[in-house]
Design a protein around this motif. Structure first.
Motif, PDB file in Angstrom:
ATOM      1  N   PHE A  21       0.524  -1.122  -0.117  1.00 45.50           N
ATOM      2  CA  PHE A  21       0.016   0.008  -0.205  1.00 45.50           C
ATOM      3  C   PHE A  21       0.847   1.254   0.176  1.00 45.50           C
ATOM      4  O   PHE A  21       1.795   1.860   0.685  1.00 45.50           O
ATOM      5  CB  PHE A  21      -1.247   0.209   1.316  1.00 45.50           C
ATOM      6  N   LEU A  65       0.324   5.740  -0.568  1.00 45.33           N
ATOM      7  CA  LEU A  65      -0.813   6.730  -1.198  1.00 45.33           C
ATOM      8  C   LEU A  65      -0.244   6.992  -2.367  1.00 45.33           C
ATOM      9  O   LEU A  65       0.720   7.639  -2.110  1.00 45.33           O
ATOM     10  CB  LEU A  65      -0.740   7.251  -0.130  1.00 45.33           C
ATOM     11  N   GLU A  85       0.593   7.661   3.984  1.00 41.37           N
ATOM     12  CA  GLU A  85       0.268   7.913   5.870  1.00 41.37           C
ATOM     13  C   GLU A  85       0.661   6.806   6.353  1.00 41.37           C
ATOM     14  O   GLU A  85       2.330   6.822   6.217  1.00 41.37           O
ATOM     15  CB  GLU A  85      -0.161   5.953   4.522  1.00 41.37           C
ATOM     16  N   VAL A 113      -2.140   1.130   8.058  1.00 42.99           N
ATOM     17  CA  VAL A 113      -3.309   1.398   7.002  1.00 42.99           C
ATOM     18  C   VAL A 113      -4.161   0.228   7.763  1.00 42.99           C
ATOM     19  O   VAL A 113      -3.130  -0.995   8.869  1.00 42.99           O
ATOM     20  CB  VAL A 113      -2.650   0.768   6.038  1.00 42.99           C
ATOM     21  N   GLU A 133      -6.553  -2.544   7.112  1.00 40.63           N
ATOM     22  CA  GLU A 133      -7.120  -3.370   6.207  1.00 40.63           C
ATOM     23  C   GLU A 133      -8.606  -4.108   6.852  1.00 40.63           C
ATOM     24  O   GLU A 133      -8.286  -4.954   8.117  1.00 40.63           O
ATOM     25  CB  GLU A 133      -6.325  -4.263   5.550  1.00 40.63           C
ATOM     26  N   VAL A 167      -9.964  -0.552   2.931  1.00 39.27           N
ATOM     27  CA  VAL A 167      -8.437  -0.005   3.241  1.00 39.27           C
ATOM     28  C   VAL A 167      -8.583   1.237   3.840  1.00 39.27           C
ATOM     29  O   VAL A 167      -8.656   2.131   2.900  1.00 39.27           O
ATOM     30  CB  VAL A 167      -7.652  -0.518   2.127  1.00 39.27           C
ATOM     31  N   ASN A 168      -8.883   1.522   4.988  1.00 41.16           N
ATOM     32  CA  ASN A 168      -8.871   2.623   6.202  1.00 41.16           C
ATOM     33  C   ASN A 168      -7.497   3.141   5.798  1.00 41.16           C
ATOM     34  O   ASN A 168      -6.442   2.593   6.760  1.00 41.16           O
ATOM     35  CB  ASN A 168      -9.495   2.444   7.400  1.00 41.16           C
ATOM     36  N   TYR A 169      -7.124   4.664   5.809  1.00 43.12           N
ATOM     37  CA  TYR A 169      -5.428   5.256   6.455  1.00 43.12           C
ATOM     38  C   TYR A 169      -5.365   5.868   6.985  1.00 43.12           C
ATOM     39  O   TYR A 169      -6.885   7.133   7.271  1.00 43.12           O
ATOM     40  CB  TYR A 169      -5.014   5.065   4.499  1.00 43.12           C
ATOM     41  N   SER A 216      -3.984   9.144   7.835  1.00 38.05           N
ATOM     42  CA  SER A 216      -2.731  10.441   6.912  1.00 38.05           C
ATOM     43  C   SER A 216      -2.138  11.254   8.023  1.00 38.05           C
ATOM     44  O   SER A 216      -3.212  11.511   8.728  1.00 38.05           O
ATOM     45  CB  SER A 216      -2.941  10.671   5.716  1.00 38.05           C
ATOM     46  N   GLY A 263     -11.108   4.133   3.543  1.00 41.16           N
ATOM     47  CA  GLY A 263     -10.362   4.840   2.810  1.00 41.16           C
ATOM     48  C   GLY A 263     -11.368   4.205   1.430  1.00 41.16           C
ATOM     49  O   GLY A 263     -10.161   3.577   0.421  1.00 41.16           O
ATOM     50  N   TRP A 318      -7.798   4.734  -2.297  1.00 46.05           N
ATOM     51  CA  TRP A 318      -5.619   4.269  -2.621  1.00 46.05           C
ATOM     52  C   TRP A 318      -5.862   4.049  -4.442  1.00 46.05           C
ATOM     53  O   TRP A 318      -4.981   4.054  -5.541  1.00 46.05           O
ATOM     54  CB  TRP A 318      -5.356   2.994  -2.388  1.00 46.05           C
TER      55      TRP A 318
END
Lengths: 200, 222, 154
Positions: free
Chosen positions: B2, B4, B13, B16, B18, B23-25, B27, B93, B156
């Motif tokens: 992964f 970004l 990011e 992460v 999953e 897929v949440n992230y 940043s 995400g 993504w």
């Protein structure tokens, strides 16, 4: 494929414009609720235009969000207008209305559990609605709330099994299938039963 | 695996999370919003409702409005749910997942204000409820157009340079979040703030502000 | 009703009335949709979609037959298959009752949402499970609001 999509998109957005124009012109609160519900169907059309399995799966959350917001907002409307259910005698009363609900509801709910999943929930809900229609349903209502809460918890648990213990997927599918049964049943049992009033 | 694609909006990011396709992230940008939402959720959990004081005009008499325990518990539940929904929307995400979180924020906002008996406030809750319902149309519509035209919903993929997202889908997303969070309708929001129960009402404002900041990030990055 | 009110006064008076909020929002939407209508013909359908639909009229699971071996790995075109190691297991699963129906009739496919298992369940519970969690939470919150208002006076 591309042309079909473009034509469909144009038709759907044109429909949305017409629907929202109607909402712009509408002044009556109750009619606004109805028109809003109509417009939400067109959002589902936009999703359906994608025409994949994913789109089919996304329609379900879209539909549920619309229905649940409708439920909450109509209840706010009832509270706002202070509407009360008039106390009138039932139109008719016959013996079978006392004995049949229990038996029929039991059969329908049992059959729904055998089916399980979405359709099962709908079948079981028909049984519950029939029961509520014929009987007074003040205390059963609390039961539905409790059931709905449990369904939510089961669902979340199934999700975590899928995400963190994927080898137990069969167990999670069964949990989620059972939870959707409870959820749909709870949701559909409310159709037409949640009216204002003193003790309903 | 992964990475970004755009580092210039939200930064790289940091972490992460999953969940299958979603897929949440975190940043620096979304993490900052997340922490902000977290602080206010904690505030909603620990705080007690304010009590409005009515002063009788032309005399010394005043009285405090009592907030019933039931109302307080219900509002706190709604405020916490609203906080959690905001937390979810901040780090989401996936476009469709984000729209669902936005709808959750909208309906909890209605819940916070709908609990009062005051007819004025109920009327406000009802009108916002209608707007929140209408807002799901552009939200889901926008997500659907994005899915059809790019073949993906994951941010993504969408943040990558080669992917062109139709402008109408972006406009729909912003419009939808405007409706759910009612960000530009602050004029009419005075009606809501007339209601009692300050810390919970505050949640309405915080969530709509954060939601708006987040959707702007998404739209610019796409 | 002063006759010489400025335009801005009249506009702010209109939008400050709560009853006009819905009208205002719907109006915004119509404006954006009408402007966007021009761009619609330029939106092209992306042919490489996730979870594509395949139709095999001869299968007893007709609209939902995605092939694969039950209790084995089945390729599913997910966004990130590597995140779901057991992807495909739910797709091919049939409950014993459904399996019996599928063997004996041609109509099980029309009721695929009626039993646990299948591609829709795969997406809803497994690969996009978080969506469903949020969806259920929305239902739960709406239910809480409605029942609170409903039972407040008892």
């Amino acid at each position: 494929m591309s042309t079909a999509y473009t034509v469909g998109l144009l038709v759907a957005v044109a429909g949305l414009i017409i629907g929202f124009m109607a909402i712009v012109r509408e002044r009556d609160d109750l009619h606004r609720i109805l028109l809003t519900d109509l417009a939400e169907v067109l959002a589902l059309v936009l999703i359906a235009l994608v025409a994949t399995d994913l789109a089919e799966a996304l329609i379900l959350p879209g539909l549920v969000v619309g229905i649940s917001e409708l439920m909450a907002v109509s209840e706010v409307y009832i509270a706002k207008e202070g509407l009360q259910k008039p106390h009138i005698e039932p139109a008719f009363h016959i013996e079978v209305m006392d004995s049949a609900p229990g038996i029929l509801a039991l059969i329908l709910v049992a059959y729904g559990i055998v089916l399980s999943g979405f359709t099962g929930g709908a079948v079981a809900a028909v049984g519950a609605v029939f029961y509520f229609m014929c009987r007074d349903h003040a205390e059963q209502f609390e039961l539905i709330e409790t059931v709905s809460g449990y369904a939510w918890v089961i669902w979340i648990a199934a999700f975590f099994i899928f995400m963190f213990l994927p080898q137990y997927w069969l167990f999670a599918v069964m949990m989620a299938g059972g939870a959707i049964l409870l959820k749909v049943m709870a949701k559909m049992s409310l159709v037409g039963t949640m009216r204002g009033g003193s003790n309903v | 695996m992964f990475n970004l694609p755009t580092g210039n909006i939200g930064g790289q990011e940091l972490f992460v999370l999953e969940f299958g396709d979603i897929v949440n992230y975190f940043s620096p940008y979304t993490a900052a919003l997340f922490v902000f939402a977290l602080i206010f959720t904690v505030l909603a959990i620990v705080s007690r409702p304010e009590r409005q004081v009515d002063i009788a005009f032309g005399g010394d008499a005043y009285g405090a409005k009592e907030v019933s325990i039931d109302l307080m518990r219900f509002q706190r539940f709604m405020a916490i749910a609203c906080g959690l929904a905001t937390l979810g929307a901040m780090v989401s995400g996936d476009v469709f997942n984000f729209t669902l979180f936005a709808s959750l924020v909208g309906i909890t906002n209605i819940g916070i204000v709908a609990a009062y008996r005051n007819r004025h406030v109920l009327n406000a809750a009802f009108q916002y409820g209608i707007v929140a319902m209408l807002a799901t149309v552009p939200l889901f519509g926008g997500a659907a157009i994005i899915l059809a035209s790019t073949g993906t919903l994951s941010m993504w993929e969408l943040f990558a340079d080669g992917v062109a997202v139709p402008i109408i889908a972006k406009a729909f997303l912003v419009l939808g979040v405007m409706g759910e969070g009612m960000a530009p309708f602050y004029v009419a929001k005075a009606e809501i703030t007339r209601a009692q129960g300050a810390p919970f009402i505050l949640m309405v404002h915080v969530s709509s502000l954060l939601l708006f900041l987040r959707v702007i990030e998404i739209v610019i990055s796409m | 009703m002063k006759p010489n009110r400025s335009v801005i006064t009249r506009i702010s008076e209109t939008i400050s009335r709560l009853e006009n909020l819905t009208t205002l929002y719907a109006f915004f939407f119509v404006v954006i949709a009408v402007l966007g209508l021009v761009t619609l013909p330029f939106i092209t359908y992306h042919d490489d979609q996730l979870y594509p639909k395949t139709i095999d009229p001869n299968s007893s699971l007709n609209p939902y037959d995605r092939g694969g071996v039950p209790f084995g790995t089945t390729p599913v075109k997910a966004q990130y298959p590597e995140n779901s190691p057991y992807v495909g297991y739910v797709t091919t699963y049939l409950t014993p009752l459904s399996h019996w129906l599928a063997d004996h009739t041609l109509h099980i496919g029309t009721t695929i949402v009626a039993h646990p298992g299948g591609i829709i369940d795969e997406i809803l519970y497994n690969t996009r499970g978080l969506d469903t969690v949020v969806e259920t939470s929305i239902l739960f919150v709406a239910f809480a609001i409605a029942s609170y208002l409903f039972r407040r006076d008892n």
